[in-house]
Enzyme design. Structure first.
Site, mmCIF file in Angstrom:
data_model
loop_
_atom_site.group_PDB
_atom_site.id
_atom_site.type_symbol
_atom_site.label_atom_id
_atom_site.label_comp_id
_atom_site.label_asym_id
_atom_site.label_seq_id
_atom_site.Cartn_x
_atom_site.Cartn_y
_atom_site.Cartn_z
ATOM 1 N N ASP A 1 -8.518 -41.718 -9.511
ATOM 2 C CA ASP A 1 -8.693 -41.918 -8.064
ATOM 3 C C ASP A 1 -10.037 -42.548 -7.722
ATOM 4 O O ASP A 1 -10.194 -43.125 -6.651
ATOM 5 C CB ASP A 1 -8.530 -40.587 -7.321
ATOM 6 C CG ASP A 1 -7.112 -40.045 -7.403
ATOM 7 O OD1 ASP A 1 -6.198 -40.702 -6.904
ATOM 8 O OD2 ASP A 1 -6.936 -38.965 -7.990
ATOM 9 N N GLY B 1 -21.133 -26.743 -1.828
ATOM 10 C CA GLY B 1 -21.446 -25.587 -1.002
ATOM 11 C C GLY B 1 -21.316 -24.290 -1.765
ATOM 12 O O GLY B 1 -21.596 -23.222 -1.227
ATOM 13 N N ALA C 1 -26.063 -27.510 -0.979
ATOM 14 C CA ALA C 1 -26.513 -26.880 0.263
ATOM 15 C C ALA C 1 -26.102 -25.412 0.271
ATOM 16 O O ALA C 1 -24.907 -25.113 0.312
ATOM 17 C CB ALA C 1 -25.934 -27.600 1.476
ATOM 18 N N PRO C 2 -27.057 -24.489 0.206
ATOM 19 C CA PRO C 2 -26.711 -23.075 0.305
ATOM 20 C C PRO C 2 -25.996 -22.740 1.610
ATOM 21 O O PRO C 2 -25.236 -21.776 1.665
ATOM 22 C CB PRO C 2 -28.075 -22.380 0.232
ATOM 23 C CG PRO C 2 -28.944 -23.342 -0.510
ATOM 24 C CD PRO C 2 -28.496 -24.690 -0.053
ATOM 25 N N PHE D 1 -24.244 -25.001 5.108
ATOM 26 C CA PHE D 1 -24.027 -26.266 5.797
ATOM 27 C C PHE D 1 -24.105 -26.132 7.320
ATOM 28 O O PHE D 1 -24.001 -27.136 8.028
ATOM 29 C CB PHE D 1 -22.666 -26.858 5.420
ATOM 30 C CG PHE D 1 -22.664 -27.565 4.101
ATOM 31 C CD1 PHE D 1 -23.184 -28.847 3.979
ATOM 32 C CD2 PHE D 1 -22.150 -26.959 2.970
ATOM 33 C CE1 PHE D 1 -23.188 -29.511 2.767
ATOM 34 C CE2 PHE D 1 -22.142 -27.610 1.747
ATOM 35 C CZ PHE D 1 -22.663 -28.892 1.646
ATOM 36 N N HIS E 1 -22.094 -10.849 4.747
ATOM 37 C CA HIS E 1 -20.956 -11.730 4.504
ATOM 38 C C HIS E 1 -19.664 -10.931 4.336
ATOM 39 O O HIS E 1 -19.692 -9.715 4.157
ATOM 40 C CB HIS E 1 -21.193 -12.579 3.252
ATOM 41 C CG HIS E 1 -22.121 -13.728 3.465
ATOM 42 N ND1 HIS E 1 -23.489 -13.568 3.530
ATOM 43 C CD2 HIS E 1 -21.889 -15.055 3.640
ATOM 44 C CE1 HIS E 1 -24.063 -14.749 3.725
ATOM 45 N NE2 HIS E 1 -23.118 -15.660 3.792
ATOM 46 N N LYS F 1 -16.921 -12.380 -0.947
ATOM 47 C CA LYS F 1 -17.977 -13.228 -1.497
ATOM 48 C C LYS F 1 -18.366 -12.733 -2.885
ATOM 49 O O LYS F 1 -18.519 -11.522 -3.094
ATOM 50 C CB LYS F 1 -19.192 -13.238 -0.571
ATOM 51 C CG LYS F 1 -20.279 -14.230 -0.982
ATOM 52 C CD LYS F 1 -21.316 -14.399 0.105
ATOM 53 C CE LYS F 1 -22.402 -15.368 -0.304
ATOM 54 N NZ LYS F 1 -21.887 -16.701 -0.674
ATOM 55 N N GLY G 1 -26.502 -17.565 -1.208
ATOM 56 C CA GLY G 1 -27.305 -18.759 -1.410
ATOM 57 C C GLY G 1 -28.259 -19.013 -0.263
ATOM 58 O O GLY G 1 -29.377 -19.496 -0.465
#
Length: 253
Positions: free
Chosen positions: A54, A85, A111-112, A114, A141, A145, A151
């Site tokens: 692709d 992420g 990115a811990p 976004f 959280h 998780k 993060g």
């Protein structure tokens, strides 16, 4: 998160989804799994196949800590830019990936968090720590998780540590009667993780001073809150030739 990314891409004029990767959803239409109806793009179970056939510009990865590093290595080796992420990568693993991206001249973003508001909270926390060095982090959280601390909490602690010399907080003779009661230790301050059903992603950074308290808090109430940051990262990674750790590094702050 994958479902929200699919929705975001399909609603964007400048992005095109070429393939989904999922063992459990193999052969199914990506749009149907995401709840937006068929879009003519199916899932495969092989990242190698997607990279070879692709030839995407960007790989968006929201998998699990056990596989994300290998996914990134495969993508970078193939000249495909990862936007990640997934949290749980160690400092050493990030350094290894940075070296690989630099060697290959391929852009990448880890990115811990976004959510733009969460990134601002982290940046503001680092600035506040210069003047109010007594600090603790509480992150909360959902109970599915896999990593703790999150993060976001790790990145926040790293940013604070860059701006604040190590300061041992609390009473010097403090003892935990229950192991872990005071949370994880980082450069003299504590980080606490809460996992409960009903939560999405939340964090407080508490600063204490003589006669005053400062609380910085961010709440993501749904996963749609992360999508503006994901879209920005997918666009910005095309301009990079190295790995960037943290969304704050691509924002005009």
């Amino acid at each position: 998160m994958g479902q929200e990314v699919v929705k975001m891409i399909q609603s964007s004029d400048n992005l095109t989804l070429v393939r989904g990767i999922s063992r459990s959803q193999y052969g199914k239409d990506v749009g149907e799994v995401a709840g937006i109806g068929p879009i003519g793009v199916t899932f495969t179970d092989s990242l190698d196949e997607v990279l070879a056939k692709d030839r995407p510009d960007v790989l968006v990865d929201f998998t699990v800590p056990d596989v994300v590093k290998k996914n990134m290595e495969l993508a970078i080796d193939a000249g495909v830019r990862p936007v990640v992420g997934t949290s749980g990568l160690s400092e050493e693993e990030i350094q290894e990936l940075q070296e690989l991206a630099k060697k290959k001249g391929v852009g990448a973003i880890i990115a811990p968090n976004f959510a733009i508001g969460a990134v601002l909270m982290m940046v503001f926390a680092a600035k506040a720590a210069k003047y109010m060095p007594h600090v603790e982090i509480i992150e909360m959280h959902h109970d599915q998780k896999l990593d703790a601390p999150s993060g976001t909490a790790v990145k926040t602690a790293e940013l604070i540590a860059q701006e604040r010399e190590e300061l041992k907080q609390g009473h010097p003779e403090e003892k935990e009667t229950w192991e872990g009661a005071r949370g994880a230790y980082k450069n003299g301050f504590r980080v606490h993780s809460v996992r409960l059903p009903g939560l999405v992603a939340h964090q407080e950074v508490l600063f204490g001073g003589s006669g005053q308290m400062l609380t910085l808090r961010h709440d993501s109430l749904n996963r749609e809150s992360f999508m503006p940051g994901v879209k920005l990262a997918v666009e910005k990674v095309m301009e990079l030739d190295r790995l960037v750790y943290g969304l704050e590094n691509i924002l005009d702050l």
